[in-house]
Structures are given as C-alpha cells and as structure tokens.
Design an enzyme around this catalytic site. Structure first.
Site, PDB file in Angstrom:
ATOM      1  N   LYS A   5      70.589  71.469  54.743  1.00 56.98           N
ATOM      2  CA  LYS A   5      70.524  72.820  54.184  1.00 56.98           C
ATOM      3  C   LYS A   5      70.648  73.795  55.344  1.00 56.98           C
ATOM      4  O   LYS A   5      69.716  73.988  56.109  1.00 56.98           O
ATOM      5  CB  LYS A   5      69.216  73.029  53.428  1.00 56.98           C
ATOM      6  N   LYS A  32      66.217  72.181  46.377  1.00 53.44           N
ATOM      7  CA  LYS A  32      66.047  72.451  47.804  1.00 53.44           C
ATOM      8  C   LYS A  32      64.691  71.942  48.280  1.00 53.44           C
ATOM      9  O   LYS A  32      63.704  72.018  47.560  1.00 53.44           O
ATOM     10  CB  LYS A  32      66.246  73.935  48.113  1.00 53.44           C
TER      11      LYS A  32
HETATM   12  P1  ATP Z   1      68.612  81.027  45.995  1.00 52.37           P
HETATM   13  O1  ATP Z   1      68.025  79.692  45.691  1.00 52.37           O
HETATM   14  O2  ATP Z   1      68.485  82.021  44.950  1.00 52.37           O
HETATM   15  O3  ATP Z   1      69.984  80.939  46.623  1.00 52.37           O
HETATM   16  P2  ATP Z   1      67.642  81.648  48.502  1.00 52.37           P
HETATM   17  O4  ATP Z   1      68.811  82.325  49.099  1.00 52.37           O
HETATM   18  O5  ATP Z   1      66.290  82.058  48.949  1.00 52.37           O
HETATM   19  O6  ATP Z   1      67.662  81.720  46.994  1.00 52.37           O
HETATM   20  P3  ATP Z   1      67.621  79.171  49.642  1.00 52.37           P
HETATM   21  O7  ATP Z   1      66.215  78.707  49.653  1.00 52.37           O
HETATM   22  O8  ATP Z   1      68.171  79.700  50.912  1.00 52.37           O
HETATM   23  O9  ATP Z   1      67.828  80.127  48.544  1.00 52.37           O
HETATM   24  O10 ATP Z   1      68.557  77.960  49.078  1.00 52.37           O
HETATM   25  C1  ATP Z   1      69.800  78.036  48.478  1.00 52.37           C
HETATM   26  C2  ATP Z   1      70.902  78.409  49.437  1.00 52.37           C
HETATM   27  O11 ATP Z   1      71.058  77.430  50.450  1.00 52.37           O
HETATM   28  C3  ATP Z   1      72.297  78.452  48.838  1.00 52.37           C
HETATM   29  O12 ATP Z   1      72.510  79.642  48.137  1.00 52.37           O
HETATM   30  C4  ATP Z   1      73.189  78.302  50.041  1.00 52.37           C
HETATM   31  O13 ATP Z   1      73.464  79.578  50.565  1.00 52.37           O
HETATM   32  C5  ATP Z   1      72.338  77.560  51.046  1.00 52.37           C
HETATM   33  N1  ATP Z   1      72.819  76.233  51.447  1.00 52.37           N
HETATM   34  C6  ATP Z   1      72.768  75.746  52.706  1.00 52.37           C
HETATM   35  N2  ATP Z   1      73.235  74.503  52.780  1.00 52.37           N
HETATM   36  C7  ATP Z   1      73.624  74.152  51.535  1.00 52.37           C
HETATM   37  C8  ATP Z   1      74.197  72.971  50.978  1.00 52.37           C
HETATM   38  N3  ATP Z   1      74.455  71.885  51.705  1.00 52.37           N
HETATM   39  N4  ATP Z   1      74.460  72.987  49.640  1.00 52.37           N
HETATM   40  C9  ATP Z   1      74.207  74.065  48.884  1.00 52.37           C
HETATM   41  N5  ATP Z   1      73.662  75.216  49.356  1.00 52.37           N
HETATM   42  C10 ATP Z   1      73.362  75.259  50.673  1.00 52.37           C
END
Ligand code: ATP
Length: 585
Positions: A251, A425
């Site tokens: 991530k 996540k």
């Molecule tokens: P949301 O869940 O609403 O996007 P957030 O921005 O706080 O809220 P995060 O906790 O950052 O969410 O987790 C989701 C985000 O992680 C995705 O929107 C994407 O931008 C990012 N991301 C990073 N790596 C990946 C991956 N391998 N697959 C999908 N998303 C990823």
C-alpha cells in the site's frame, strides 16, 4: 422550459432537509421537465455546468456578482455591499434586492433554462482582457429578466455556492423513482460510477429509461469513480473475510492517479476526478514509454522517491507537485515521483470492470513494460497470516503504509465508486490504540483568543454518517496548527461560511462560526471515547452517548483530494472504537 420551474423546485428543496422529501421533490420535477433539458437542470442542481471532471468551473467573484445585482435591480452598490456584509450570501442579497427592485425591464426576454444555462456557460468560459466587464454585463442582463427567487439561485450558482444539500446519491434515488423503480437504483448508480457524469445519466434515464443507462460504459478520457477499500486490523481477520486466500499488495502512500491512454496521448485524473495531466509531465512521459496499448485506463499510486537511493519519501513531498500552474519543471526536478500501477480498467477499448481482479492484473502485466519511473505494485497471493504479516513488515521497511488485500473471487470486479470488502486496507497504525489518522470535515469554528486572536482558535470536526447523510461532531480540534495553517484556514474556509448551523450538520455544541461541510483535515487522536456532547454514532454504544476523539491533533495534511462526504464515516469510527476495545480487553 422556463427557469422559473427550476427555481420553484429549488425553493422546495431548500425548505427541507429530509433526504426522502428531497428525492420526492426531485423525482416529481424530473418527470415534468423536458427530457432534452434535464441534463442542464441536473448539473445546475449540483451547482455546476458540467460533470466534475470538466475543468471549466463556475466561480464568479463576490464583488462582480454584487455589481451585477446592484445594476440589474437598481438597488445601488452601497446598499448591496452592506447587505452582503449582513447576509454573507450573494443569493440572499439578490433575493432581497430584487424584492425591492427599483428597475424593471421594458421588454423582458423570457428567462428560459436554456438561456440561463448558455449565459452561465459563456461567463464561465470567457477569460482574458475585458472579460470581467463582459461577465458583469451578461449576468446583469440575465438578472434583469429574473424574479427575486430566480435571481437568488442564479447568484448562488454563478458564485459556486448552490448549497441545496442535494447529493449526487439523492439525484440517483430520484432518477430511479422517476423513470424506473426504487429497485433499479443499483443500475442507475452503476452508470454514474462508471461515467462520473450525473447529467448524462439523468438524460439517458429520461430519454430511454433503464436501457439507456445500461448502455453507459467506461470510456477512455472520461474518468470513473474510484473503487475504495474497507479496513481491518489483522491478517487473520482479512484472510477469514477473503475466504482463506487473497492477493496482498504494497500500500503505497502518495497520490492516486487514473491514467487514460488513447492513441499515444495520456491524461491523468485524481481520485476526485480533477485533471492533473499538466502537473505530472514526467508521469505522462513515463506512461507513453511503458504502456503498449491503443487505448487503456490504468490506475496507480504516484509516490515521491529519492532518485539517488530509489527509496520512497514521505507523502508530503508529492503534494508539492499538485495545484501548480507555474514552476512545473522545477517541481518535477525537486520532487521526483514514481508511478506504481495496481489496476487495469480498460484495455484496447474493452471495458474490464466486470472482470475478476486477477484477470485485470494479467491485462495490466500484458500492456506494461515497467522501468524506473513506472512499475507494477508488489503483489503476493497468500493464504497464511504469518506470511502476510512478514510481507507487511517488508512493505513498512520499504517505506509503504501497509498492505492492500484484494479478493480473488469470481465476483472481485472493479466496483467503481464503491467501498467494500473486495479490497481491504491493513495499515501499520491499526495495530496500536487509535494511532491511526482519520479524515474529518470542518463544520464549525470557535473564535481565537490570545495569540490566536483574529484567527480560528479551534475547529469543530465531524465524521460523515452514511445512513442519515449528515455530519456528526466528534471533537474540537485546536492542536497541530502552525501560524501558516491558521492563516490558510481563514482563507480556505471563507467561502464555506453559513449564517447558522448547516442543515446537514448534527451538533449539540454551539460554535461561533458555522460552515458547509467541505474541507477535510487529517487528524490523529489518542483514543476514541464516549461523550454525551458529540453526536457521532450517537446511541450506538450507549443510549445517551456519541463517540469522541480524545487529544486530536492536525497532522498538517489538508485532504484536498477529498470532499466533505468522503470524510471518515461515523460507521468507520464505530468499527475503530470496537476494534480498539477488543485490544484493550
Ligand atoms: P479511501 O479509503 O477513502 O481512499 P484514504 O485515502 O484515507 O481513504 P487510504 O487509507 O489511503 O485511504 O487507502 C486507500 C488508498 O490507498 C487508495 O485510494 C489508493 O490511493 C492507495 N493505494 C496505495 N497502494 C494501493 C494498492 N496497491 N491498491 C489500491 N490502492 C492503493
């Protein structure tokens, strides 16, 4: 159709805060409106002229609209300006000025919806020398044929502050009710999620019903709404939810980009569907070099890197690259980035959203030849929690936030615009007591004292409650702001001020200032507790208490990639509270 019909509908919408009633009012109006004009009406209801991803936006400065109001109503500039100081809303100013208007047109031209829309369009598109005067003239002409109610809504829409509180979800409800049945809501929402174009969906529903919306597919150069993830706090839990096996990916912590590639041209869109192409010429060049396809839509995270070591840098570095009109070249050199691709949504014209995850991953691998600037996300298919945990450690050591788990089931389609358990996540912070950050909407503020005199002393922060479409307060936030932040907040919030508590805000606290919930800040708290004064998930844990965040601190990160309704939800906070409890026991 006359603009009056739309203004009457807005009056009725404004008079209620119930989503159900709004749906009924809108559905009834949609049935009545001419199908060929429904697209314009839908955009205007959202305070827009076009879908979100269109860069042309409405947004006339207050002082210009005030001039037009003064001129067209004959009220005089001094009167209008004074009224503005009192009311703080150009819409109300126009309404009052036109109620007492001293000037009427001898030969009024009928104010039709098409005329109003086209004039607003001309205003939004005109730029350069002399355009300011022209905009004021065009607006005055339009206003001079308007009633006080029409003038109110025209003034609100042109300043980009429609504030009817009608969310896109309510519009979709109304379209389903008006032209199909409530049970068809899913199909209508799918069309919106893959097109991001509420006006198009409304027009297709009005003209061709469900058949019309089912013909709406993913299209290159039209961004689709991002698929979102749920969160969980251990690999065991995740694997259980995923049926024993799933794909885990790094991530990455950066900016999400959706890249549209067509005949050698590349366009980039943000999570909020803003076009970012001009701000990332290096990413555009990288994609041109590495992607082999006539047309494609791929998604990835754009992460800042140290070009000497190849290591990832903190997220904040990439934020220097956003929102720039000038100095793009310098920023590109100072803050180099790498794009880590994780999904393929369209390949050579074929919509892949209905394909399971691994097929999309294969498609991605088949068209990308990775290099230093564009790579594929690190991925491992695992069934063991221990292995997932060590992969998680590797991700953290490599400078990532944690892992994304992705379902491998046949049903693991790309669910545009949806948050669900197909993606989960797993971030490092979830492992300790509320160390995790949340994204909260600013709904109110308290006047600063002492050193903060003239600034906001603290902000009233809220989560978004999906069930009731309201914002529920969760804490007063005063820590973590430096002087620059305090000054920036004054400016950022100035356009959001409302005279009293916004009707979408559920608060027991009285604030000194109220805002429409738009601005989202990242906040870190020490723990989640129960509180009788905060309204977040009120009654869910104990009948007389809501949830509150203790010792909240602004992390320095303005979540300008999120809208108010994308703040952490009350439901998420409740889940975090419950997870925290489990650990404490
Ligand atoms: P949301 O869940 O609403 O996007 P957030 O921005 O706080 O809220 P995060 O906790 O950052 O969410 O987790 C989701 C985000 O992680 C995705 O929107 C994407 O931008 C990012 N991301 C990073 N790596 C990946 C991956 N391998 N697959 C999908 N998303 C990823």
């Amino acid at each position: 159709m006359l603009f009056r019909e739309l203004a009457d509908t807005y009056e009725r919408l404004e008079a209620t805060s119930s989503r159900l009633e709004m749906t009924e009012i809108l559905a009834e109006a949609f049935r009545r409106f001419d199908p060929s004009e429904i697209r314009m009406a839908t955009y205007l209801t959202q305070g827009q002229l076009y879908p979100d991803f269109n860069p042309i936006k409405l947004g006339m400065a207050d002082k210009m609209i005030l001039k037009a109001i003064a001129f067209a109503s004959g009220a005089g500039e001094a009167f209008v300006q004074e009224l503005m100081l009192k009311e703080g809303d150009p819409g109300l100013v126009a309404q009052i000025a036109f109620q007492n208007r001293k000037q009427t047109t001898l030969f009024p031209e009928p104010l039709t919806l098409t005329r109003a829309y086209r004039t607003l369009e001309t205003i939004a598109r005109s730029e350069g020398g002399g355009s300011q005067d022209m905009k004021i003239k065009l607006m005055s002409k339009l206003l001079s044929d308007a009633s006080s109610s029409e003038a109110k809504f025209l003034s609100r829409v042109i300043t980009g502050r429609m504030r009817l509180g009608v969310s896109s979800m309510t519009v979709l409800d109304a379209l389903a009710v008006a032209f199909a049945g409530k049970e068809d809501r899913g199909a209508v929402e799918r069309a919106f999620n893959v097109s991001s174009d509420l006006g198009l969906v409304a027009e297709m529903m009005a003209l061709h019903g469900l058949e019309g919306v089912s013909s709406i597919h993913v299209q290159v150069n039209r961004p689709l709404r991002a698929m979102l993830a749920e969160r969980m706090s251990s690999p065991e839990e995740i694997l259980e939810k995923m049926g024993g096996t799933c794909a885990f990916e790094y991530k990455y912590d950066g900016v999400r980009l959706q890249a549209h590639i067509c005949e050698g041209e590349v366009r980039l869109f943000s999570r909020k569907l803003d076009e970012l192409t001009s701000q990332f010429p290096d990413v555009v060049a990288g994609l041109k070099r590495t992607v082999r396809a006539e047309s494609a839509i791929v998604e990835g995270e754009c992460v800042p890197i140290d070009t000497n070591t190849g290591e990832f840098l903190p997220f904040q570095e990439v934020s220097h690259r956003r929102g720039r009109k000038h100095g793009v070249q310098e920023a590109m050199e100072d803050y180099p980035v790498k794009l880590c691709l994780f999904d393929c949504i369209l390949k050579d014209g074929e919509d892949l959203t209905d394909r399971p995850f691994l097929q999309r991953r294969e498609a991605l691998m088949s068209i990308v030849e990775p290099d230093d600037s564009v790579t594929l996300s690190e991925i491992r298919v695992l069934s063991s929690a221990d292995e997932a945990q060590s992969f998680f450690q590797e991700a953290i050591e490599d400078g990532c936030e944690g892992l994304m788990a992705k379902s491998l089931a046949d049903t693991s389609v790309y669910r545009a615009g949806n948050r669900g358990f197909l993606w989960i996540k797993y971030k490092k912070e979830y492992r300790s007591e509320m160390n995790d950050t949340v994204d909260l909407a600013v709904v109110g503020a308290f006047a600063g004292r002492g050193k903060r005199k003239g600034f906001y002393g603290a902000l009233l922060m809220a989560t978004y409650d999906v069930a009731t479409d309201t914002f529920q307060t969760v804490s007063k936030l005063g820590s973590g702001f430096d002087d620059a932040n305090l000054a920036a907040l004054l400016e950022m919030l100035s356009g959001d001020r409302v005279p009293e508590r916004h009707h979408l805000v559920d608060s027991k606290m009285e604030a000194d200032f109220w805002f429409q919930p738009r601005l989202v800040l990242e906040v870190r708290g020490a723990e989640i507790t129960l509180s009788p004064i905060h309204t977040c998930s009120f009654g869910s844990v104990r009948p007389d208490s809501g949830l509150a965040i203790r010792f909240p601190r602004f992390t320095g990160r303005f979540r300008d990639d999120k809208e108010g309704r994308e703040a952490t939800t009350s439901q998420e906070l409740l889940a975090m509270y419950q997870a925290q409890l489990k650990r404490v026991e």
